[in-house]
Design a protein around this motif. Structure first.
Motif, mmCIF file in Angstrom:
data_model
loop_
_atom_site.group_PDB
_atom_site.id
_atom_site.type_symbol
_atom_site.label_atom_id
_atom_site.label_comp_id
_atom_site.label_asym_id
_atom_site.label_seq_id
_atom_site.Cartn_x
_atom_site.Cartn_y
_atom_site.Cartn_z
ATOM 1 N N ASP A 133 -5.683 18.442 -22.488
ATOM 2 C CA ASP A 133 -5.871 20.572 -23.436
ATOM 3 C C ASP A 133 -4.381 20.227 -23.729
ATOM 4 N N HIS A 134 -4.886 22.034 -24.255
ATOM 5 C CA HIS A 134 -3.228 22.284 -24.437
ATOM 6 C C HIS A 134 -2.629 22.976 -23.389
ATOM 7 N N LYS A 135 -3.345 23.278 -22.210
ATOM 8 C CA LYS A 135 -3.060 24.099 -21.559
ATOM 9 C C LYS A 135 -2.480 22.732 -20.190
ATOM 10 N N ASN A 136 -2.337 21.814 -20.312
ATOM 11 C CA ASN A 136 -1.244 20.907 -19.316
ATOM 12 C C ASN A 136 -2.653 20.733 -18.359
ATOM 13 N N ARG A 137 -3.832 20.707 -18.661
ATOM 14 C CA ARG A 137 -4.650 19.940 -18.099
ATOM 15 C C ARG A 137 -5.565 18.401 -18.271
ATOM 16 N N ILE A 138 -5.670 18.032 -17.413
ATOM 17 C CA ILE A 138 -6.724 17.019 -17.089
ATOM 18 C C ILE A 138 -8.193 16.940 -16.793
ATOM 19 N N LEU A 139 -8.797 16.265 -17.244
ATOM 20 C CA LEU A 139 -10.538 16.675 -17.284
ATOM 21 C C LEU A 139 -10.560 15.283 -15.915
ATOM 22 N N ILE A 140 -11.599 16.160 -14.810
ATOM 23 C CA ILE A 140 -11.806 14.929 -13.654
ATOM 24 C C ILE A 140 -13.434 15.198 -13.639
ATOM 25 N N GLU A 141 -14.141 14.686 -13.242
ATOM 26 C CA GLU A 141 -15.480 14.364 -13.129
ATOM 27 C C GLU A 141 -15.925 14.332 -12.063
ATOM 28 N N SER A 142 -15.994 15.534 -11.583
ATOM 29 C CA SER A 142 -16.317 15.470 -9.946
ATOM 30 C C SER A 142 -17.355 15.216 -9.405
ATOM 31 N N HIS A 143 -18.561 15.235 -10.018
ATOM 32 C CA HIS A 143 -19.607 14.568 -8.781
ATOM 33 C C HIS A 143 -20.181 13.583 -10.191
ATOM 34 N N GLN A 144 -21.619 13.266 -9.612
ATOM 35 C CA GLN A 144 -22.320 12.711 -11.299
ATOM 36 C C GLN A 144 -23.854 12.210 -10.161
ATOM 37 N N GLN A 145 -24.780 12.631 -11.040
ATOM 38 C CA GLN A 145 -25.899 12.387 -10.664
ATOM 39 C C GLN A 145 -27.168 11.456 -10.757
ATOM 40 N N LEU A 146 -27.072 10.431 -10.499
ATOM 41 C CA LEU A 146 -27.599 9.067 -10.702
ATOM 42 C C LEU A 146 -28.987 9.524 -10.425
ATOM 43 N N SER A 147 -29.656 7.613 -11.368
ATOM 44 C CA SER A 147 -30.735 7.780 -12.057
ATOM 45 C C SER A 147 -31.582 7.535 -11.328
ATOM 46 N N ASN A 148 -31.366 8.214 -9.783
ATOM 47 C CA ASN A 148 -32.624 8.411 -8.890
ATOM 48 C C ASN A 148 -32.649 9.115 -7.962
ATOM 49 N N GLY A 149 -31.239 10.243 -8.153
ATOM 50 C CA GLY A 149 -31.499 11.233 -7.472
ATOM 51 C C GLY A 149 -30.414 11.785 -6.829
ATOM 52 N N ASP A 150 -29.529 10.716 -6.573
ATOM 53 C CA ASP A 150 -28.649 10.470 -5.572
ATOM 54 C C ASP A 150 -27.493 11.437 -6.190
ATOM 55 N N VAL A 151 -26.405 12.012 -5.623
ATOM 56 C CA VAL A 151 -24.966 12.767 -6.381
ATOM 57 C C VAL A 151 -23.662 12.226 -5.906
ATOM 58 N N ARG A 152 -23.229 11.522 -6.772
ATOM 59 C CA ARG A 152 -21.817 10.949 -6.010
ATOM 60 C C ARG A 152 -20.730 11.718 -6.914
ATOM 61 N N ASN A 153 -19.983 12.027 -5.487
ATOM 62 C CA ASN A 153 -18.634 12.438 -5.310
ATOM 63 C C ASN A 153 -17.581 11.136 -6.403
ATOM 64 N N ARG A 154 -16.273 11.963 -7.286
ATOM 65 C CA ARG A 154 -16.027 11.074 -7.852
ATOM 66 C C ARG A 154 -14.512 11.586 -8.100
ATOM 67 N N SER A 155 -14.190 12.776 -8.729
ATOM 68 C CA SER A 155 -13.043 13.303 -8.497
ATOM 69 C C SER A 155 -11.931 12.479 -9.074
ATOM 70 N N ARG A 156 -12.588 11.931 -10.191
ATOM 71 C CA ARG A 156 -11.456 11.111 -11.179
ATOM 72 C C ARG A 156 -11.416 11.123 -12.461
ATOM 73 N N PRO A 157 -10.648 10.643 -13.441
ATOM 74 C CA PRO A 157 -10.653 10.970 -14.966
ATOM 75 C C PRO A 157 -11.758 9.756 -15.088
ATOM 76 N N LEU A 158 -12.047 10.606 -16.358
ATOM 77 C CA LEU A 158 -13.343 9.874 -17.571
ATOM 78 C C LEU A 158 -12.699 7.697 -17.221
ATOM 79 N N SER A 159 -14.092 7.474 -16.702
ATOM 80 C CA SER A 159 -13.763 5.924 -16.945
ATOM 81 C C SER A 159 -14.596 5.285 -17.241
ATOM 82 N N GLU A 160 -14.714 3.893 -18.070
ATOM 83 C CA GLU A 160 -15.844 3.306 -18.266
ATOM 84 C C GLU A 160 -15.071 1.642 -18.384
ATOM 85 N N LYS A 161 -16.155 0.456 -17.720
ATOM 86 C CA LYS A 161 -16.094 -0.445 -17.771
ATOM 87 C C LYS A 161 -16.507 -1.484 -19.094
ATOM 88 N N MET A 162 -15.223 -1.873 -19.443
ATOM 89 C CA MET A 162 -14.650 -3.074 -20.434
ATOM 90 C C MET A 162 -15.366 -3.645 -21.159
#
Length: 272
Positions: A133-162
């Protein structure tokens, strides 16, 4: 070695315009079909810029054998004797892990391949988008909520399998739409990739999603600006990435990500 002499022409002494045309055409056919004796001929290159960003997802590494499993059960039967029993039993039962249905869906969609070894090696190509962004920040995914209700920590930028054969640019746009699209304006050019920001590397580690399964990650990283994102922390819902209805119906038991939780972090605090 010089090329052989041209064959004798049917009309050896052309005297008219039609004779000359016939002779010229015969010589053209002969020389155009003669192999080039120069082992290093000069090549012509078009002056279009070729950027690493246009790299496409390969069909995985050459030592990888592709397996086609008709059902998740057939995949389970193939994997079970090749993995530690305690690790395989943790799939989908240990918080933050995925199950055999999830891996089968990755294989069916071409996002993952398995090497025929003990244990098998899972190869995945991933696009990593460092959203700025214009403030010299990076967007980080802190955690995810899975379909079974579990929460998974991430702490990484947006990523996707190609996908197989997908370019980095196409994967970036798809990743943003699938993971951030629920809060973005539709039908707009909202992704701008930073020029010369592309880099790639290979990481090998045991998969977090599938305990006991070694993984090879081929990472394609770019920086990008995405218009319309909130200034503070926010949550998005995963957009449906599977268009094949049969896959959806056959993988209702797959563990998938339903919600993404994001925060902005100063880019100076992020290691490259």
């Amino acid at each position: 070695m010089s090329p052989p002499p041209p064959p004798s022409l049917t009309k050896p002494h052309p005297t008219s315009l039609s004779d000359l045309i016939f002779s010229a055409f015969s010589l053209f056919l002969f020389y155009s079909s003669t192999p080039n004796s120069n082992p290093n001929p000069k090549r012509r290159f078009f002056k279009f810029p070729i950027m690493p960003l246009t790299t496409t997802a390969s069909n995985k590494i050459s030592t990888t054998n592709h397996h086609h499993f008709a059902t998740p059960q057939s995949l389970s039967d193939w994997l079970r004797p090749r993995l530690p029993s305690d690790s395989f039993a943790a799939w989908g039962t240990t918080p933050g892990t995925k199950n055999i249905h999830s891996l089968w869906l990755e294989l069916a969609d071409g996002e993952t391949s398995l090497a025929d070894s003990t244990p098998p090696v899972r190869t995945v190509e991933v696009v990593v988008v460092r959203v700025r962004d214009h403030k010299n920040r990076i967007l980080i995914e802190s955690h995810q909520q899975l379909s079974n209700g579990d929460v998974r920590n991430r702490s990484r930028p947006l990523s996707e399998k190609m996908k197989p054969g997908e370019t980095v640019e196409a994967a970036v746009v798809r990743a943003v739409k699938e993971e951030l699209g629920s809060i973005l304006e539709k039908d707009e050019e909202f992704v701008r990739i930073v020029p010369d920001s592309y880099s790639s590397k290979v990481e090998e580690r045991v998969s977090v999603s599938y305990p006991g399964l070694p993984a090879c990650y081929i990472l394609h990283t770019v920086d990008a600006f995405v218009d319309g994102l909130p200034e503070g922390e926010f949550c998005t819902q995963e957009q449906d990435e599977y268009q094949n209805l049969d896959e959806k119906e056959r993988c209702e038991l797959a563990v998938s990500c339903k919600k993404h939780f994001w925060k902005w972090v100063d880019s100076n605090a992020i290691s490259s």
